[in-house]
Design a protein around this motif. Structure first.
Motif, PDB file in Angstrom:
ATOM      1  N   SER A 263       0.856  -1.296   0.001  1.00  0.00           N
ATOM      2  CA  SER A 263       0.095   0.107  -0.212  1.00  0.00           C
ATOM      3  C   SER A 263       0.790   1.344  -0.162  1.00  0.00           C
ATOM      4  CB  SER A 263      -1.026  -0.089   0.980  1.00  0.00           C
ATOM      5  OG  SER A 263      -0.043   0.242   2.403  1.00  0.00           O
ATOM      6  N   LYS A 264       0.262   2.296  -0.260  1.00  0.00           N
ATOM      7  CA  LYS A 264       1.079   3.775  -0.582  1.00  0.00           C
ATOM      8  C   LYS A 264       0.353   4.527   0.719  1.00  0.00           C
ATOM      9  CE  LYS A 264       0.545   3.469  -4.820  1.00  0.00           C
ATOM     10  NZ  LYS A 264       0.222   3.798  -6.176  1.00  0.00           N
ATOM     11  N   MET A 265       0.234   3.989   1.859  1.00  0.00           N
ATOM     12  CA  MET A 265      -0.621   4.805   2.891  1.00  0.00           C
ATOM     13  C   MET A 265       0.444   6.018   3.761  1.00  0.00           C
ATOM     14  SD  MET A 265      -2.691   1.651   4.365  1.00  0.00           S
ATOM     15  CE  MET A 265      -4.277   2.599   4.987  1.00  0.00           C
ATOM     16  N   ASN A 266       1.783   5.836   3.653  1.00  0.00           N
ATOM     17  CA  ASN A 266       2.456   6.554   4.290  1.00  0.00           C
ATOM     18  C   ASN A 266       4.015   6.283   3.811  1.00  0.00           C
ATOM     19  OD1 ASN A 266       3.758   4.439   6.197  1.00  0.00           O
ATOM     20  ND2 ASN A 266       1.687   4.573   6.705  1.00  0.00           N
ATOM     21  N   ALA A 267       4.926   7.204   4.420  1.00  0.00           N
ATOM     22  CA  ALA A 267       6.314   7.173   3.881  1.00  0.00           C
ATOM     23  C   ALA A 267       6.961   5.593   4.171  1.00  0.00           C
ATOM     24  CB  ALA A 267       7.254   8.322   4.287  1.00  0.00           C
ATOM     25  N   PHE A 268       6.626   5.050   5.406  1.00  0.00           N
ATOM     26  CA  PHE A 268       7.255   3.900   5.611  1.00  0.00           C
ATOM     27  C   PHE A 268       6.869   2.942   4.406  1.00  0.00           C
ATOM     28  CE2 PHE A 268       6.528  -0.233   7.643  1.00  0.00           C
ATOM     29  CZ  PHE A 268       7.878  -0.493   8.166  1.00  0.00           C
ATOM     30  N   ASP A 269       5.576   3.011   4.255  1.00  0.00           N
ATOM     31  CA  ASP A 269       5.201   2.088   2.922  1.00  0.00           C
ATOM     32  C   ASP A 269       5.970   2.314   1.769  1.00  0.00           C
ATOM     33  OD1 ASP A 269       3.293   0.854   4.731  1.00  0.00           O
ATOM     34  OD2 ASP A 269       1.701   2.315   4.017  1.00  0.00           O
ATOM     35  N   LEU A 270       6.433   3.372   1.514  1.00  0.00           N
ATOM     36  CA  LEU A 270       6.963   3.688   0.279  1.00  0.00           C
ATOM     37  C   LEU A 270       8.591   3.136   0.441  1.00  0.00           C
ATOM     38  CD1 LEU A 270       7.637   5.067  -2.521  1.00  0.00           C
ATOM     39  CD2 LEU A 270       8.159   7.076  -0.943  1.00  0.00           C
ATOM     40  N   VAL A 271       9.003   3.171   1.545  1.00  0.00           N
ATOM     41  CA  VAL A 271      10.608   2.788   1.799  1.00  0.00           C
ATOM     42  C   VAL A 271      10.365   1.257   1.660  1.00  0.00           C
ATOM     43  CG1 VAL A 271      12.060   2.636   3.512  1.00  0.00           C
ATOM     44  CG2 VAL A 271      10.973   4.718   3.291  1.00  0.00           C
ATOM     45  N   VAL A 272       9.439   0.731   2.099  1.00  0.00           N
ATOM     46  CA  VAL A 272       9.318  -0.872   2.045  1.00  0.00           C
ATOM     47  C   VAL A 272       9.329  -1.159   0.507  1.00  0.00           C
ATOM     48  CG1 VAL A 272       7.970  -3.054   2.503  1.00  0.00           C
ATOM     49  CG2 VAL A 272       8.603  -1.352   4.290  1.00  0.00           C
ATOM     50  N   THR A 273       8.321  -0.560  -0.179  1.00  0.00           N
ATOM     51  CA  THR A 273       8.318  -0.791  -1.610  1.00  0.00           C
ATOM     52  C   THR A 273       9.561  -0.593  -2.407  1.00  0.00           C
ATOM     53  OG1 THR A 273       5.781  -0.158  -1.522  1.00  0.00           O
ATOM     54  CG2 THR A 273       6.864  -0.210  -3.569  1.00  0.00           C
ATOM     55  N   VAL A 274      10.130   0.521  -2.131  1.00  0.00           N
ATOM     56  CA  VAL A 274      11.354   0.614  -2.816  1.00  0.00           C
ATOM     57  C   VAL A 274      12.325  -0.407  -2.595  1.00  0.00           C
ATOM     58  CG1 VAL A 274      13.329   2.348  -2.912  1.00  0.00           C
ATOM     59  CG2 VAL A 274      10.996   3.138  -3.019  1.00  0.00           C
ATOM     60  N   ALA A 275      12.557  -0.639  -1.211  1.00  0.00           N
ATOM     61  CA  ALA A 275      13.597  -1.828  -0.726  1.00  0.00           C
ATOM     62  C   ALA A 275      13.247  -2.993  -1.163  1.00  0.00           C
ATOM     63  CB  ALA A 275      13.516  -1.771   0.741  1.00  0.00           C
ATOM     64  N   LEU A 276      12.023  -3.472  -1.475  1.00  0.00           N
ATOM     65  CA  LEU A 276      11.713  -4.698  -2.120  1.00  0.00           C
ATOM     66  C   LEU A 276      12.198  -4.695  -3.807  1.00  0.00           C
ATOM     67  CD1 LEU A 276       8.345  -5.635  -0.680  1.00  0.00           C
ATOM     68  CD2 LEU A 276      10.397  -6.952  -0.425  1.00  0.00           C
ATOM     69  N   GLY A 277      12.049  -3.433  -4.196  1.00  0.00           N
ATOM     70  CA  GLY A 277      12.468  -3.138  -5.798  1.00  0.00           C
ATOM     71  C   GLY A 277      14.015  -3.385  -5.672  1.00  0.00           C
ATOM     72  N   SER A 278      14.576  -2.768  -5.027  1.00  0.00           N
ATOM     73  CA  SER A 278      16.260  -2.716  -4.770  1.00  0.00           C
ATOM     74  C   SER A 278      16.802  -3.905  -4.463  1.00  0.00           C
ATOM     75  CB  SER A 278      16.554  -1.683  -3.868  1.00  0.00           C
ATOM     76  OG  SER A 278      18.004  -1.707  -3.608  1.00  0.00           O
ATOM     77  N   THR A 279      16.136  -4.803  -3.631  1.00  0.00           N
ATOM     78  CA  THR A 279      16.356  -5.992  -3.550  1.00  0.00           C
ATOM     79  C   THR A 279      16.254  -6.999  -4.637  1.00  0.00           C
ATOM     80  OG1 THR A 279      15.869  -6.102  -1.167  1.00  0.00           O
ATOM     81  CG2 THR A 279      16.053  -8.182  -1.747  1.00  0.00           C
ATOM     82  N   LEU A 280      15.150  -7.038  -5.203  1.00  0.00           N
ATOM     83  CA  LEU A 280      15.044  -7.935  -6.649  1.00  0.00           C
ATOM     84  C   LEU A 280      15.980  -7.328  -7.411  1.00  0.00           C
ATOM     85  CD1 LEU A 280      13.312  -9.541  -8.067  1.00  0.00           C
ATOM     86  CD2 LEU A 280      12.017  -7.693  -8.889  1.00  0.00           C
ATOM     87  N   ALA A 281      16.430  -6.166  -7.940  1.00  0.00           N
ATOM     88  CA  ALA A 281      17.631  -5.647  -8.634  1.00  0.00           C
ATOM     89  C   ALA A 281      18.760  -6.126  -8.254  1.00  0.00           C
ATOM     90  CB  ALA A 281      17.560  -4.248  -8.739  1.00  0.00           C
ATOM     91  N   THR A 282      19.126  -6.443  -7.201  1.00  0.00           N
ATOM     92  CA  THR A 282      20.352  -6.944  -6.473  1.00  0.00           C
ATOM     93  C   THR A 282      20.443  -8.365  -6.702  1.00  0.00           C
ATOM     94  OG1 THR A 282      20.572  -5.149  -4.853  1.00  0.00           O
ATOM     95  CG2 THR A 282      21.856  -6.987  -4.319  1.00  0.00           C
TER      96      THR A 282
END
Length: 183
Positions: free
Chosen positions: A39-58
């Protein structure tokens, strides 16, 4: 110099195989964890989403990283997201730390300069949000609220008490209390 453009078919095959498996693993984990994880309910959610994408790329591009390591990283991020959101639903201070509070930037047609400065928002951005809501005049607006996810909510003038504003910080920095007992 050849390695710069093409490092061999083995590297391409690894990227293809690990990419498909990592993608499937991430999708399965996300389905198990539920809709709240992305979800995109707050900044914490955004950080988790970006971290998942970064992890996938890594996982895709780092030859020394095994798929199992990447799957563990996905599980860790999703697990932490679950713990934090579960706690924030049940414990008020956790919710405040993680999500912050919505902030009123305009009230009954009047801009709130101190709130605008605190939120680092310009009058032009407020006017744009009001226009986006289909209103031509600030006087037609009960409130503009900066939500915890960074979006603006525009509430039209209405008769009666705007109960949607309960819990929103007003210009003095206090949460709206109007008719809280009636809710």
């Amino acid at each position: 110099m050849e390695q710069l453009f093409f490092s061999g078919t083995q590297s391409l095959f690894r990227t293809l195989l690990v990419g498909v498996l990592a993608y499937v693993t991430l999708v399965v984990f996300l389905r198990i964890s539920g809709k709240r994880t992305l979800s995109k309910m707050n900044a914490f959610d955004l950080v988790v989403t970006v971290a998942l994408g970064s992890t996938l790329a890594t996982v895709l591009l780092t030859k020394d990283l095994a798929l199992a390591d990447g799957a563990l990283a996905f599980a860790l991020l999703i697990g932490l997201q679950f713990i934090v959101t579960w706690s924030s639903v049940r414990v008020r201070w956790v919710r405040k730390v993680v999500t912050g509070e919505p902030l009123m930037l305009l009230h009954q047609g009047a801009l709130l300069p101190s709130a605008l400065r605190r939120a680092r928002v310009t009058e032009d951005e407020i006017r744009a949000a009001v226009r986006t809501a289909g209103l031509a005049s600030l006087s037609d607006v009960e409130a503009v609220v900066l939500e915890t996810d960074g979006s603006f909510s525009v509430i039209r003038q209405s008769e009666g008490n705007p109960s949607a504003l309960i819990g929103v910080r007003d210009p003095a920095g206090e949460a709206q209390q109007a008719n809280r007992d009636e809710s």
